[in-house]
Every structure is written in structure tokens, then in C-alpha cells.
Design an enzyme around this catalytic site. Structure first.
Site, short mmCIF file in Angstrom:
data_model
loop_
_atom_site.label_atom_id
_atom_site.label_comp_id
_atom_site.label_asym_id
_atom_site.label_seq_id
_atom_site.Cartn_x
_atom_site.Cartn_y
_atom_site.Cartn_z
N GLU A 21 0.83 -1.21 0.00
CA GLU A 21 0.00 0.00 0.00
C GLU A 21 0.86 1.26 0.00
OE1 GLU A 21 -4.00 -0.52 2.29
OE2 GLU A 21 -2.41 -1.46 3.48
N TYR A 53 -11.61 28.11 1.88
CA TYR A 53 -11.62 26.67 1.64
C TYR A 53 -10.44 26.26 0.78
CZ TYR A 53 -14.66 28.38 -2.17
OH TYR A 53 -15.22 29.08 -3.20
N GLU A 72 -7.12 6.82 10.48
CA GLU A 72 -7.45 7.57 11.68
C GLU A 72 -6.34 8.57 12.01
OE1 GLU A 72 -9.38 3.47 12.19
OE2 GLU A 72 -7.58 4.29 11.28
N LYS A 98 -10.79 5.08 1.46
CA LYS A 98 -9.78 4.42 0.62
C LYS A 98 -10.55 3.72 -0.48
CE LYS A 98 -6.19 2.38 2.44
NZ LYS A 98 -5.22 1.44 3.04
#
Length: 122
Positions: A21, A53, A72, A98
Site C-alpha cells: 500500500e 476553503y 485515523e 480508501k
């Protein structure tokens, strides 16, 4: 209550527990909800009276470049960095998906959602 939303921000990054990954990477979709007072900007039409933004998007992109094992951890970093730059924010909710998790079966993605209320210190 005033809110800023960034919706379906698509970023290619390299997060995950598995070694591949961190080499192959995948797309992530980020959604952010930010609570702050926007009424001054609604009257003044001045960028200095709001939270850009564009700046929030830049923070998200910069934090997504830093490899992490856990989404997280990435979400926590993003939330704290956004609040560090804009302490007038009272609440942030961030969802990271993901899009191609290394798991069996077809799916749209695997997501985590983290939120923090800065007025209640939780």
C-alpha cells in the site's frame, strides 16, 4: 450555525498497514464539514472575514502526502492542522475513504470518519 464543506476531494496517496500500500498507493476521497461563524463575511464580501476553503484544501493535500499506517492518524493530523491554522473553527468532521482497499470482494471503498468539537474539548 455556519458551515463550510469540501466534498469528494480526490487525492492519490500511500497509506496502509501492508507494505504494498505504501508502494502502489490508491485514490482517497476526503469530505470535510467545518463549523465557524460566516456571518461577517456574508456582510462584508471580504475573504479576510472568512476561512478560505482553498487553504483548507491545501492543508488536506499536504497532510495526505505524509504516509501513515492508519487513516485515523491521517484524519487526526488534518483536523488538528486545520484548527491550528484557524482557531475560530468550533467543529470539524472529516471522512476519508480508501477507494481500493486490499480486501476480498468488490466495494466502493472503506472509510473512517473522525470529528472533533473544539468548544467541548472532546
Amino acid at each position: 450555525m455556519s458551515k463550510i464543506f469540501l466534498e469528494d476531494v480526490k487525492i492519490y496517496a500511500y497509506h496502509g498497514v501492508l507494505p504494498e500500500e505504501n508502494i502502489i498507493g490508491t485514490y482517497y476521497i476526503i469530505n470535510a464539514e467545518i463549523h465557524t461563524n460566516l456571518w461577517k463575511a456574508s456582510e462584508s464580501d471580504d475573504l479576510n472575514d472568512t476561512i478560505s476553503y482553498v487553504d483548507i484544501n491545501e492543508i488536506i493535500h499536504n497532510e495526505m502526502k505524509i504516509k501513515s499506517k492508519l487513516l485515523e492518524h491521517v484524519a487526526g493530523r488534518i483536523i488538528l492542522k486545520v484548527h491550528e491554522n484557524f482557531p475560530e473553527i468550533s467543529y470539524i468532521k472529516l471522512k476519508i475513504t480508501k477507494t481500493a482497499p486490499p480486501m476480498k470482494g468488490e466495494m466502493k471503498g472503506a472509510s473512517i470518519e473522525l470529528e472533533k468539537n473544539f468548544n467541548l474539548n472532546n
